[in-house]
Design an enzyme around this catalytic site. Structure first.
Site, PDB file in Angstrom:
ATOM      1  CB  THR A  63      97.222  47.602  80.118  1.00  0.00           C
ATOM      2  OG1 THR A  63      97.028  46.211  79.828  1.00  0.00           O
ATOM      3  CG2 THR A  63      96.637  47.937  81.465  1.00  0.00           C
ATOM      4  CD  GLN A  77      99.321  49.365  68.618  1.00  0.00           C
ATOM      5  OE1 GLN A  77     100.393  49.739  68.196  1.00  0.00           O
ATOM      6  NE2 GLN A  77      98.547  48.508  67.950  1.00  0.00           N
ATOM      7  CG  ASP A  78      94.591  47.955  69.074  1.00  0.00           C
ATOM      8  OD1 ASP A  78      95.668  48.507  68.767  1.00  0.00           O
ATOM      9  OD2 ASP A  78      94.036  47.104  68.357  1.00  0.00           O
ATOM     10  CG  ASP A  87      93.747  36.308  83.667  1.00  0.00           C
ATOM     11  OD1 ASP A  87      94.909  36.708  83.871  1.00  0.00           O
ATOM     12  OD2 ASP A  87      93.445  35.517  82.751  1.00  0.00           O
ATOM     13  CG  LEU A  88      90.965  37.533  78.608  1.00  0.00           C
ATOM     14  CD1 LEU A  88      91.672  37.381  77.271  1.00  0.00           C
ATOM     15  CD2 LEU A  88      89.551  38.067  78.398  1.00  0.00           C
ATOM     16  CG  HIS A 109      96.079  48.024  64.236  1.00  0.00           C
ATOM     17  ND1 HIS A 109      95.443  46.859  63.876  1.00  0.00           N
ATOM     18  CD2 HIS A 109      95.851  48.181  65.549  1.00  0.00           C
ATOM     19  CE1 HIS A 109      94.859  46.342  64.931  1.00  0.00           C
ATOM     20  NE2 HIS A 109      95.096  47.122  65.971  1.00  0.00           N
ATOM     21  CD  GLU A 136      98.757  36.780  61.090  1.00  0.00           C
ATOM     22  OE1 GLU A 136      98.994  35.604  60.764  1.00  0.00           O
ATOM     23  OE2 GLU A 136      99.420  37.743  60.678  1.00  0.00           O
ATOM     24  CE1 TYR A 139      96.663  37.089  68.058  1.00  0.00           C
ATOM     25  CE2 TYR A 139      96.610  37.052  65.662  1.00  0.00           C
ATOM     26  CZ  TYR A 139      96.362  37.704  66.853  1.00  0.00           C
ATOM     27  OH  TYR A 139      95.796  38.962  66.832  1.00  0.00           O
ATOM     28  CD  GLN A 192     100.765  35.764  72.426  1.00  0.00           C
ATOM     29  OE1 GLN A 192     101.277  36.854  72.143  1.00  0.00           O
ATOM     30  NE2 GLN A 192     100.707  34.747  71.581  1.00  0.00           N
ATOM     31  CB  SER A 249      93.672  38.935  63.825  1.00  0.00           C
ATOM     32  OG  SER A 249      94.849  38.781  63.085  1.00  0.00           O
ATOM     33  CG  LEU A 260      90.143  45.972  72.633  1.00  0.00           C
ATOM     34  CD1 LEU A 260      90.700  47.369  72.853  1.00  0.00           C
ATOM     35  CD2 LEU A 260      89.752  45.801  71.181  1.00  0.00           C
TER      36      LEU A 260
HETATM   37  P1  NAP Z   1      98.558  44.240  73.002  1.00  0.00           P
HETATM   38  O1  NAP Z   1      99.211  45.583  72.975  1.00  0.00           O
HETATM   39  O2  NAP Z   1      99.419  43.032  73.078  1.00  0.00           O
HETATM   40  O3  NAP Z   1      97.529  44.220  74.238  1.00  0.00           O
HETATM   41  C1  NAP Z   1      96.952  43.033  74.682  1.00  0.00           C
HETATM   42  C2  NAP Z   1      96.137  43.328  75.918  1.00  0.00           C
HETATM   43  O4  NAP Z   1      95.538  42.116  76.384  1.00  0.00           O
HETATM   44  C3  NAP Z   1      96.946  43.902  77.098  1.00  0.00           C
HETATM   45  O5  NAP Z   1      96.156  44.853  77.752  1.00  0.00           O
HETATM   46  C4  NAP Z   1      97.146  42.670  77.973  1.00  0.00           C
HETATM   47  O6  NAP Z   1      97.342  42.966  79.336  1.00  0.00           O
HETATM   48  C5  NAP Z   1      95.784  41.995  77.792  1.00  0.00           C
HETATM   49  N1  NAP Z   1      95.774  40.584  78.146  1.00  0.00           N
HETATM   50  C6  NAP Z   1      96.532  39.599  77.623  1.00  0.00           C
HETATM   51  N2  NAP Z   1      96.220  38.428  78.187  1.00  0.00           N
HETATM   52  C7  NAP Z   1      95.245  38.677  79.107  1.00  0.00           C
HETATM   53  C8  NAP Z   1      94.527  37.872  80.029  1.00  0.00           C
HETATM   54  N3  NAP Z   1      94.743  36.568  80.132  1.00  0.00           N
HETATM   55  N4  NAP Z   1      93.596  38.470  80.807  1.00  0.00           N
HETATM   56  C9  NAP Z   1      93.369  39.789  80.735  1.00  0.00           C
HETATM   57  N5  NAP Z   1      94.033  40.623  79.889  1.00  0.00           N
HETATM   58  C10 NAP Z   1      94.954  40.056  79.097  1.00  0.00           C
HETATM   59  O7  NAP Z   1      97.615  44.052  71.731  1.00  0.00           O
HETATM   60  P2  NAP Z   1      96.977  45.171  70.753  1.00  0.00           P
HETATM   61  O8  NAP Z   1      97.930  45.417  69.642  1.00  0.00           O
HETATM   62  O9  NAP Z   1      96.446  46.290  71.539  1.00  0.00           O
HETATM   63  O10 NAP Z   1      95.774  44.350  70.111  1.00  0.00           O
HETATM   64  C11 NAP Z   1      94.481  44.327  70.718  1.00  0.00           C
HETATM   65  C12 NAP Z   1      93.712  43.125  70.219  1.00  0.00           C
HETATM   66  O11 NAP Z   1      93.581  43.189  68.805  1.00  0.00           O
HETATM   67  C13 NAP Z   1      94.371  41.776  70.521  1.00  0.00           C
HETATM   68  O12 NAP Z   1      93.369  40.837  70.788  1.00  0.00           O
HETATM   69  C14 NAP Z   1      95.079  41.445  69.230  1.00  0.00           C
HETATM   70  O13 NAP Z   1      95.249  40.046  69.090  1.00  0.00           O
HETATM   71  C15 NAP Z   1      94.098  42.014  68.217  1.00  0.00           C
HETATM   72  N6  NAP Z   1      94.691  42.418  66.941  1.00  0.00           N
HETATM   73  C16 NAP Z   1      95.756  43.259  66.944  1.00  0.00           C
HETATM   74  C17 NAP Z   1      96.305  43.636  65.724  1.00  0.00           C
HETATM   75  C18 NAP Z   1      97.477  44.579  65.666  1.00  0.00           C
HETATM   76  O14 NAP Z   1      98.076  44.700  64.603  1.00  0.00           O
HETATM   77  N7  NAP Z   1      97.784  45.296  66.732  1.00  0.00           N
HETATM   78  C19 NAP Z   1      95.749  43.167  64.534  1.00  0.00           C
HETATM   79  C20 NAP Z   1      94.635  42.335  64.595  1.00  0.00           C
HETATM   80  C21 NAP Z   1      94.103  41.979  65.801  1.00  0.00           C
HETATM   81  P3  NAP Z   1      98.829  43.234  79.936  1.00  0.00           P
HETATM   82  O15 NAP Z   1      99.117  44.698  79.694  1.00  0.00           O
HETATM   83  O16 NAP Z   1      98.666  42.890  81.363  1.00  0.00           O
HETATM   84  O17 NAP Z   1      99.777  42.341  79.200  1.00  0.00           O
END
Ligand code: NAP
Length: 337
Positions: free
Chosen positions: A13, A15-16, A66-67, A187, A135, A157, A91, A133, A88
């Site tokens: 659900t 972004q990625d 859930d994770l 991204h 980070e 994080y 938090q 990441s 993916l």
């Molecule tokens: P995002 O939009 O915040 O999506 C996070 C996803 O994780 C959502 O589907 C969320 O579900 C789910 N989630 C969070 N906690 C959970 C839990 N306890 N159990 C099950 N599902 C859970 O993040 P994103 O930008 O798509 O990034 C995807 C991944 O890449 C993340 O791990 C992020 O840390 C990593 N990342 C992102 C970037 C970036 O720039 N975007 C860069 C490096 C790494 P809900 O919809 O229910 O909240």
């Protein structure tokens, strides 16, 4: 006829997850997503896929999980028997991880360990992608960073991602598992969460242009990031799992831009002088800013042939235009294109 490859996505659900689900469905996969129980059942980023009767219930399925809940995750694996797992979920907001460090670490670090243990027990071969990441490098000792740069996280994080990243390589080395870390730099896209600075800027530029907002308050304007487009980055994830050998890859544009550059480009799309609307506020700055995070993506380019396709101005323009279109449709508050 052979059956379609089966992929399991955590974070579908997000972004990625939403872009990756589209990519895999386009490639003919059967896609299973883990979703959390929430009080609101509208999952805006994947609603268009869920509403498609050709997909939902046939090649797209959603499973509650859930994770933090290993038993349920294990049951989902047994039911789905995935060939590829894209992990993916978690938090994903660096700044917020200072406010909710414990749950961030529980999800990002322990959640990954739980999944690795489940993958280890599968009878069928499973390829595992972990969303690492930039980070993890935090206050990096060198710039640009490569796959060999030492980890030095500068946030809860970053610490949690560093732990998870190292576990993935330990499981690969110790158990011969096909497990990859995609070390992704920032991204963005029109689907970026609304509390991320890029989306905040894109949204404010559009709202100010339409007379719905008067000003925009931001933290440090000189903060620099290596910003790419999420659609390009999910392609990199898929490519990693198609290569004969599992490995870790930096995924980045290799360019940095400041928050100020983002603001300038966003307000240029709506043809407004940003200086009249943007205020800097120390309260919005992070307790510690990472160092100069910029990735060198030579390995993925040379090994997998991946490179980013969207430029920085294209990314900013797409985000602002999506916000303008959402306002014009009267759906800005809940919109995700
Ligand atoms: P995002 O939009 O915040 O999506 C996070 C996803 O994780 C959502 O589907 C969320 O579900 C789910 N989630 C969070 N906690 C959970 C839990 N306890 N159990 C099950 N599902 C859970 O993040 P994103 O930008 O798509 O990034 C995807 C991944 O890449 C993340 O791990 C992020 O840390 C990593 N990342 C992102 C970037 C970036 O720039 N975007 C860069 C490096 C790494 P809900 O919809 O229910 O909240």
């Amino acid at each position: 006829m052979s059956s379609p490859p089966v992929a399991l996505l955590t974070g579908i659900t997000g972004q990625d997850g939403s872009y990756l689900a589209e990519l895999l469905l386009d490639k003919g996969y059967s896609v299973h997503g883990v979703v959390r129980r929430t009080s609101n059942v509208v999952r805006s980023r994947i609603e268009h896929l869920r509403a498609d009767p050709q997909l939902y219930g046939s090649r797209l399925s959603l499973h509650y999980g859930d994770l933090s809940d290993g038993t349920t995750l294990r049951r989902i694996f047994a039911e789905v028997r995935p060939a590829e797992v894209y992990h993916l979920a978690g938090q994903s907001h660096v700044g917020l991880s200072f406010e909710i460090p414990e749950s961030t670490c529980e999800e990002v670090a322990m959640g990954t360990l739980r999944l690795l243990e489940i993958v280890r027990d599968q009878e069928q071969p499973v390829k595992f992608y972990h969303a690492s990441s930039a980070e993890i490098f935090g206050r990096a000792s060198e710039s640009p960073q490569t796959e060999k740069t030492k980890t030095a996280p500068a946030s809860p994080y970053g610490c949690a991602k560093a732990f998870a990243t190292q576990l993935v390589s330990v499981y690969r080395q110790s158990y011969g598992m096909f497990a990859c870390n995609g070390i992704l730099y920032n991204h963005e896209s029109p689907r970026r969460g609304q509390n991320f600075v890029t989306q905040k800027i894109a949204r404010a530029a559009a709202r100010i242009a339409r007379g719905l907002q008067q000003e925009l308050e931001l933290g440090d304007l000189e903060s620099r990031r290596d910003w790419g487009h999420a659609r390009d980055y999910v392609l990199a994830m898929w490519m990693m799992l198609q290569h004969p050998e599992a490995d870790d890859y930096i995924v980045a544009t290799g360019e940095t831009h400041s928050v100020r550059d983002f603001v300038e480009a966003a307000f240029a799309v709506v043809d407004l002088p940003w200086e009249q609307y943007v205020r800097q506020s120390a309260a919005l700055s992070r307790p510690t800013e990472p160092g100069r995070l910029v990735g060198q993506a030579m390995k993925i380019r040379d090994t997998l042939g991946w490179q980013p396709s969207a430029s920085f101005p294209q990314l900013v323009q797409e985000m602002v235009e999506a916000e303008l279109a959402a306002i014009d449709r009267g759906a800005a508050a809940t919109h995700h294109p």
